[in-house]
Every structure is written in structure tokens, then in C-alpha cells.
Design a protein around this motif. Structure first.
Motif, PDB file in Angstrom:
ATOM      1  N   GLU A 156       8.610  13.068 -11.533  1.00 48.19           N
ATOM      2  CA  GLU A 156       9.731  12.497 -12.503  1.00 48.19           C
ATOM      3  C   GLU A 156      11.039  12.033 -11.925  1.00 48.19           C
ATOM      4  OE1 GLU A 156       9.894  12.833 -15.918  1.00 48.19           O
ATOM      5  OE2 GLU A 156       8.081  13.247 -15.977  1.00 48.19           O
ATOM      6  N   GLU A 157      10.786  11.465 -10.675  1.00 55.55           N
ATOM      7  CA  GLU A 157      11.773  10.453  -9.897  1.00 55.55           C
ATOM      8  C   GLU A 157      11.734   9.215 -10.472  1.00 55.55           C
ATOM      9  OE1 GLU A 157      14.087  11.983  -8.159  1.00 55.55           O
ATOM     10  OE2 GLU A 157      13.399  13.691  -8.020  1.00 55.55           O
ATOM     11  N   LYS A 158      12.234   8.984 -11.637  1.00 55.96           N
ATOM     12  CA  LYS A 158      12.060   7.752 -12.307  1.00 55.96           C
ATOM     13  C   LYS A 158      12.717   6.561 -11.711  1.00 55.96           C
ATOM     14  CE  LYS A 158       9.812   9.058 -16.710  1.00 55.96           C
ATOM     15  NZ  LYS A 158      10.192  10.537 -16.812  1.00 55.96           N
ATOM     16  N   THR A 159      13.944   7.011 -11.120  1.00 51.28           N
ATOM     17  CA  THR A 159      14.892   6.140 -10.705  1.00 51.28           C
ATOM     18  C   THR A 159      14.505   5.542  -9.513  1.00 51.28           C
ATOM     19  OG1 THR A 159      16.767   7.269 -11.522  1.00 51.28           O
ATOM     20  CG2 THR A 159      17.191   5.662 -10.035  1.00 51.28           C
ATOM     21  N   LEU A 160      13.735   6.453  -8.617  1.00 50.91           N
ATOM     22  CA  LEU A 160      13.092   6.106  -7.260  1.00 50.91           C
ATOM     23  C   LEU A 160      11.702   4.983  -7.736  1.00 50.91           C
ATOM     24  CD1 LEU A 160      13.541   9.079  -5.244  1.00 50.91           C
ATOM     25  CD2 LEU A 160      14.531   6.966  -4.759  1.00 50.91           C
ATOM     26  N   ALA A 161      11.286   5.373  -8.565  1.00 55.34           N
ATOM     27  CA  ALA A 161       9.829   4.655  -8.944  1.00 55.34           C
ATOM     28  C   ALA A 161      10.590   3.455  -9.379  1.00 55.34           C
ATOM     29  CB  ALA A 161       9.147   5.415 -10.164  1.00 55.34           C
ATOM     30  N   TYR A 162      11.575   3.212 -10.288  1.00 51.91           N
ATOM     31  CA  TYR A 162      12.179   1.947 -10.715  1.00 51.91           C
ATOM     32  C   TYR A 162      12.454   1.058  -9.519  1.00 51.91           C
ATOM     33  CZ  TYR A 162      14.967  -1.626 -12.933  1.00 51.91           C
ATOM     34  OH  TYR A 162      15.468  -2.786 -13.347  1.00 51.91           O
ATOM     35  N   GLU A 163      13.046   1.801  -8.429  1.00 51.70           N
ATOM     36  CA  GLU A 163      13.441   1.018  -7.081  1.00 51.70           C
ATOM     37  C   GLU A 163      12.279   0.286  -6.603  1.00 51.70           C
ATOM     38  OE1 GLU A 163      16.015   2.382  -4.033  1.00 51.70           O
ATOM     39  OE2 GLU A 163      16.915   3.761  -5.449  1.00 51.70           O
ATOM     40  N   ILE A 164      11.045   1.123  -6.612  1.00 54.86           N
ATOM     41  CA  ILE A 164       9.831   0.983  -5.839  1.00 54.86           C
ATOM     42  C   ILE A 164       9.188  -0.351  -6.621  1.00 54.86           C
ATOM     43  CG2 ILE A 164       7.292   1.544  -5.398  1.00 54.86           C
ATOM     44  CD1 ILE A 164       8.434   4.416  -5.137  1.00 54.86           C
ATOM     45  N   VAL A 165       9.176  -0.394  -7.905  1.00 59.20           N
ATOM     46  CA  VAL A 165       8.691  -1.459  -8.772  1.00 59.20           C
ATOM     47  C   VAL A 165       9.401  -2.794  -8.450  1.00 59.20           C
ATOM     48  CG1 VAL A 165       8.211  -2.308 -10.987  1.00 59.20           C
ATOM     49  CG2 VAL A 165       7.563   0.070 -10.762  1.00 59.20           C
ATOM     50  N   LYS A 188       0.779  -1.114  -0.132  1.00 54.29           N
ATOM     51  CA  LYS A 188       0.166   0.012  -0.195  1.00 54.29           C
ATOM     52  C   LYS A 188       0.941   1.360  -0.061  1.00 54.29           C
ATOM     53  CE  LYS A 188      -4.022   2.056   2.391  1.00 54.29           C
ATOM     54  NZ  LYS A 188      -4.793   1.774   3.499  1.00 54.29           N
ATOM     55  N   ILE A 189       1.875   1.311   0.942  1.00 54.37           N
ATOM     56  CA  ILE A 189       2.741   2.522   0.947  1.00 54.37           C
ATOM     57  C   ILE A 189       3.528   2.619  -0.370  1.00 54.37           C
ATOM     58  CG2 ILE A 189       4.901   3.427   1.826  1.00 54.37           C
ATOM     59  CD1 ILE A 189       4.090   2.035   4.733  1.00 54.37           C
ATOM     60  N   LEU A 190       4.110   1.532  -0.996  1.00 52.77           N
ATOM     61  CA  LEU A 190       4.716   1.354  -2.242  1.00 52.77           C
ATOM     62  C   LEU A 190       3.850   1.835  -3.415  1.00 52.77           C
ATOM     63  CD1 LEU A 190       6.864  -1.925  -1.878  1.00 52.77           C
ATOM     64  CD2 LEU A 190       7.761   0.355  -1.696  1.00 52.77           C
ATOM     65  N   ASP A 191       2.726   1.773  -3.475  1.00 54.64           N
ATOM     66  CA  ASP A 191       1.959   1.986  -4.478  1.00 54.64           C
ATOM     67  C   ASP A 191       1.641   3.641  -4.539  1.00 54.64           C
ATOM     68  OD1 ASP A 191       0.252   1.096  -6.665  1.00 54.64           O
ATOM     69  OD2 ASP A 191      -1.652   1.958  -5.634  1.00 54.64           O
ATOM     70  N   LYS A 192       1.480   4.052  -3.314  1.00 53.33           N
ATOM     71  CA  LYS A 192       1.313   5.677  -3.127  1.00 53.33           C
ATOM     72  C   LYS A 192       2.609   6.313  -3.517  1.00 53.33           C
ATOM     73  CE  LYS A 192      -2.430   5.651   0.205  1.00 53.33           C
ATOM     74  NZ  LYS A 192      -2.779   6.061   1.713  1.00 53.33           N
ATOM     75  N   SER A 193       3.749   5.789  -3.034  1.00 53.44           N
ATOM     76  CA  SER A 193       5.147   6.326  -3.249  1.00 53.44           C
ATOM     77  C   SER A 193       5.526   6.251  -4.784  1.00 53.44           C
ATOM     78  CB  SER A 193       6.051   5.702  -2.677  1.00 53.44           C
ATOM     79  OG  SER A 193       5.861   5.609  -1.025  1.00 53.44           O
ATOM     80  N   LYS A 194       5.066   5.300  -5.577  1.00 53.04           N
ATOM     81  CA  LYS A 194       5.311   5.281  -6.838  1.00 53.04           C
ATOM     82  C   LYS A 194       4.650   6.222  -7.440  1.00 53.04           C
ATOM     83  CE  LYS A 194       3.584   1.655  -8.923  1.00 53.04           C
ATOM     84  NZ  LYS A 194       3.388   0.355  -9.153  1.00 53.04           N
ATOM     85  N   GLU A 195       3.431   6.409  -7.125  1.00 54.88           N
ATOM     86  CA  GLU A 195       2.769   7.491  -8.001  1.00 54.88           C
ATOM     87  C   GLU A 195       3.270   8.909  -7.463  1.00 54.88           C
ATOM     88  OE1 GLU A 195      -1.908   9.193  -7.760  1.00 54.88           O
ATOM     89  OE2 GLU A 195      -1.534   7.155  -6.945  1.00 54.88           O
ATOM     90  N   VAL A 196       3.719   9.071  -6.439  1.00 57.17           N
ATOM     91  CA  VAL A 196       4.100  10.389  -6.300  1.00 57.17           C
ATOM     92  C   VAL A 196       5.475  10.499  -6.975  1.00 57.17           C
ATOM     93  CG1 VAL A 196       5.385  11.839  -4.491  1.00 57.17           C
ATOM     94  CG2 VAL A 196       3.165  10.672  -3.772  1.00 57.17           C
TER      95      VAL A 196
END
Length: 513
Positions: A130-139, A117-125
């Protein structure tokens, strides 16, 4: 042992605001055991000190010599932890990382659903900002959890995460390749300046296209477009293609109009884009557009909602003041420029610890040129000496080369020609050593060497001959770089017409308009 303000811990403490110091003391004082700790006593001592003096620390018996290194390291870490907790340093990036840490803790406790749940919200943010490196870590963490936490949606969820991971990975690779190329081109211009000949031009073009990644422009987001315009800008600067510099700098600035939330997330990118846009307009010589963009830049950075941390403050000072000085050069307003220098110099001294040596030297070169244009040659020589005496060739070689050429002219103008022969020899040797001896410099050195043998009645004719010789190089693709650093032609015209340089430049500007 005194290390005049060059100790890292001392510099960090001196950079703290009153509220940050208060928060640090509250942070370490939360446990009674810390009240009289060595590192807190060291903090209080360094906070009150004007310079870093190791001997004074040991004399006060704050800490023993064998313990000093460890206590300093511990204090440094505690200050950083305290700053991390400060709301003013809680940017989007740190907030996303914090949520990622929380999700990781929950995952290791076996609380998969809460973690997802936390990861899904963080990924959206992360994607929105445009923090795609962090988004990739989350995925990637989501994929690990999904492989252990079985749900009815596992088949569609797996496909969704795989597609998302691939898209983010592709864009991150493009962004990484473009940012690498941008940094490499920037490194070249810092080391050598603009290209000097056809060989260098071909080499840079080959270098550029070998490393330029393939992509579909429509698939790019903010960050990829940012690095794309960045790359083209540095490439254009190297080739002295200032119209394309303006074109890509404008695209860079307009990108923030398309993504206005990115100004708050990436204020440094915003500042740099505006700086290069103004720099390109300065080289083109369009004062009207320059003034309009400078005014917009000043208004944007003075808004209350504009980020205002120490780094942003230093860069805002740097870019606004360098471009304010450039404004006076466009139409030869040297009197106004000289009046502005003391204020800029005072502020520059206060920002020195936050600015790199390269940019400090650029300020000195501009000060020198401003004083030269105003006719104060001794002040011009004073600032040029700061550049010439700097032995580090990591500073742009071209800046050092033209500082030496201007130094020769300033010595001649100031009547300090008793050691002109020694200056000529040292300048000539330096230009050969850096492979920067080209026709404009050759003609200048030859002219200055021969001046002592010319009769007073023939001086004007000598200046006219040099002007006619150099005129053919003004539009030369590689020789014209000399005129970007030193307005030799205006100086020659001022000597021929027997008028101040400012009058010549002003007349040229009005004729151009």
C-alpha cells in the motif's frame, strides 16, 4: 551554557541503543583518519554527559567555539547515516526507496534493462504494501526509461503504464485529500475540543462536506479506507457522536484484520485505531467491551513480531496507560487507579522527550481526576496546577477550562477556601477569554461563590438545588460536554448522600448494567 537535554544532537545521542552506538563507532572508525576526529570525540563526550553543557565542551577543548556548530551538524548527519544502515531501521518504505535509488543509478549509466527489472519488482512490493506514492514514483521513472529504451512491446507497455499511472494518481489524490481533512479536524479538536454550540456545529458540518472528496468505495485500498475512517472518526468526535466514533474506530481496527501485513508496515496506524476504539467505548461506558478490546490490544502489542522501535514503544506506553486509567473511571475504581499512578508517572518521565506536551497534560488531568475521586484533593490540585500554569494555549483550551473548574471544587473540598474568591475571578476571566463560559460552568461558579453565605444546615439543600439545575444539561447536545471532563453529578450526589464519589459512580454503573 546549559540547555538541559533540549539540544537536538544531545537528544539523538541519548536515544541510541548500545548496539546503535557500537555500530556508529564502527562506521566512523572504518577510516583511520576518523579515530581522533573532533566529531567522534564530541560524540564520546556527549554520550557520557547527563545534560547538554556547551561550556563544558569548550573547556575540554574538544572543539573551538567557531567550529562547534559545524562539527555538531556533521556529527548529527553521520549518526543518521549510521542509523540508516542499521537493519532494524530498514523498513519496507526505506527498502523500496533504496531499490528506486539503485534503479536511478543504473538508468543514468545507460543500463536500462537492469533498471527496469529492479523497478518492476519494487513496484510490485510497493503496491502489495500500500505504498502507492512510491509506486507512482516508480511508474513515472518507468515511463521515462521506456521512452528511451525501445522494445517490441512498446505500444502495449505504454498503455499499461499510462493506465497504472492514472489509477495510482487518482488514489493518491483521494488519500491526500482525506489525510488533509483528517489533520484539519484533528487540529480543530486540539485547539478547541468538542463543538460548543449550534453555530459551531453548522460550521464544522459545512467545513467537512466542502472538503470531502468524491470516490467509489469499491475502488479504495487499505490506505484510502484508513484515512476515510480516520476522517469520520474525528468528525464524530467533534460532534460528540460517540456511537459513530465507536463504529468507525471498529472499522479502522477491523481493517487490519483484512490486511494483517499492514500491522508490521504501519504499526502506528494500528496503535491509534485501537486507542480511539477504547476511547469511544469509554465515553459510551461499556466496560465489558472496553476490557475485552484492551486485553486484545495488550496481547497484540506484546507479541514478539510486533514492531518495537522507539516511536512505537512511546505510543504503546501512551495508549495502554491512558486507557488503563480510563478503565478505573468507568466504575469508580479510584483506589486501584491511584495505586497505579506512581508506576505510570515514573514511566511517563522516561518517555517525556518522545511525547508531545498535549498528551503529557492529558495524563496530568486524568491523574488529578483520579486523586479527586479518591478524596486526595491536594494531589489533585498539584497536577491541575501543572496544566493551569502552562501558558501555551496550543494545548486544548477545553482541557485548561475544566482544569480550572475542577481546581475550584478541589480547593473547596480540601478546605483551602482562603483565596477562593481570587480563584473564582481568574477562572471566570479565563472562561470568558476562551469563549467557554456555558451554563454548567456558570452554575458551578455561582454555586461556589455563594457557598460561603449558606448556613451549615442548608448546605445539603444547596447541593440538591444545583443537582436539579444541572440535570437538564446532561443530555443537552452542547452543554453535556462539561460532564465528559468532570463528573459533577456524581460529586453532587456524594455530597447529598454523604458517601464517597467512588460509591456513587459504582452504583450508577451497576444500575446501568
Amino acid at each position: 551554557m546549559t540547555k538541559d537535554q533540549k539540544d537536538n544532537l544531545f537528544l539523538l545521542i541519548k536515544s541510541l541503543t548500545k548496539s546503535e552506538k557500537r555500530q556508529f563507532k564502527l562506521y566512523v572508525g572504518r577510516l583511520e583518519v576518523n579515530q581522533d576526529s573532533k566529531y567522534l570525540n564530541l560524540f564520546n563526550f556527549l554520550d557520557k554527559s547527563k545534560v547538554y553543557n556547551e561550556s563544558a565542551i569548550l573547556e575540554r577543548e574538544i572543539v573551538k567555539k567557531k567550529q562547534l556548530a559545524n562539527v555538531k551538524a556533521h556529527l548529527y548527519r553521520q549518526i543518521l547515516i549510521s542509523l540508516k544502515l542499521n537493519p532494524s531501521h530498514q523498513n519496507i518504505r526505506s527498502q523500496i526507496r533504496e531499490q528506486l535509488d539503485f534503479a536511478s543509478i543504473l538508468y543514468h549509466k545507460g543500463l536500462y534493462k537492469q533498471s527496469l527489472k529492479i523497478l518492476d519488482k519494487s513496484k510490485e512490493v510497493a503496491i502489495q504494501n500500500e505504498e502507492k506514492t512510491l509506486a507512482y514514483e516508480i511508474v513515472e521513472l518507468e515511463k521515462i526509461i521506456e521512452s528511451q529504451y525501445i522494445t517490441r512491446k512498446i505500444s502495449t507497455r505504454t498503455d499499461e503504464l499510462m493506465i497504472q499511472s492514472k489509477e495510482l494518481s487518482t488514489l493518491n489524490v483521494i488519500s491526500s485529500k482525506l489525510s488533509n481533512l483528517s489533520l484539519q479536524l484533528y487540529g480543530i479538536i486540539l485547539k478547541s475540543g468538542y463543538i460548543k454550540n449550534e453555530t459551531e456545529s453548522k460550521k464544522i458540518q459545512a467545513y467537512f462536506y466542502e472538503r470531502f472528496p468524491r470516490f467509489e468505495f469499491k475502488e479504495l485500498g487499505f490506505r484510502e479506507k484508513y484515512w476515510l475512517y480516520n476522517v469520520y472518526l474525528w468528525y464524530s468526535f467533534l460532534l460528540q457522536d460517540f456511537k459513530n466514533c465507536y463504529r468507525y474506530a471498529l472499522k479502522w481496527v477491523d481493517l487490519f484484520q483484512e490486511y494483517p501485513q499492514m500491522i508490521t508496515v504501519n504499526p502506528v496506524f494500528f496503535l491509534k485505531g485501537n486507542n480511539y476504539l477504547l476511547e469511544a467505548l469509554f465515553f459510551i461506558g461499556n466496560k465489558e467491551k472496553f476490557q475485552n478490546h484492551l486485553l486484545k490490544f495488550q496481547e497484540a502489542t506484546s507479541k514478539k513480531k510486533f514492531p518495537n522501535d522507539e516511536n512505537v514503544q512511546a505510543l504503546t506506553f501512551l495508549y495502554l496507560n491512558l486507557n488503563t486509567i480510563n478503565l478505573y473511571f468507568i466504575d469508580g475504581s479510584f483506589q486501584e487507579g491511584v495505586n497505579r499512578i506512581p508506576k505510570i508517572k515514573k514511566e511517563l518521565d522516561s518517555f517525556k522527550n518522545r511525547l508531545d506536551e498535549h498528551h503529557v497534560m492529558i495524563f496530568y488531568y486524568k491523574f488529578a481526576n483520579m486523586y479527586f475521586g479518591h478524596g486526595n484533593n491536594k494531589e489533585c490540585i498539584y497536577y491541575l496546577d501543572k496544566i493551569i500554569s502552562n501558558k501555551s494555549l496550543l494545548i486544548r483550551e477545553d482541557l485548561q477550562c475544566f482544569a480550572r473548574v475542577l481546581n475550584l471544587v478541589a480547593h473547596y473540598e480540601a478546605g483551602l477556601d482562603y483565596n477562593i474568591e481570587a480563584l473564582l475571578k481568574s477562572t471566570y476571566k479565563f472562561l470568558i477569554k476562551t469563549n467557554d463560559l456555558y451554563e454548567v460552568q456558570k452554575e458551578m461558579i455561582k454555586f461556589l461563590r455563594n457557598l460561603q453565605y449558606i448556613y451549615p444546615q442548608d448546605i445539603k439543600k444547596a447541593f440538591e438545588d444545583l443537582r436539579d439545575t444541572l440535570k437538564k444539561y446532561e443530555d443537552h447536545p452542547y452543554e453535556r460536554r462539561a460532564f465528559l471532563y468532570l463528573d459533577v453529578m456524581s460529586w453532587l450526589e456524594s455530597k447529598i448522600q454523604n458517601v464517597p464519589i467512588a460509591d456513587v459512580i459504582r452504583q450508577k454503573y451497576y444500575n446501568k448494567q
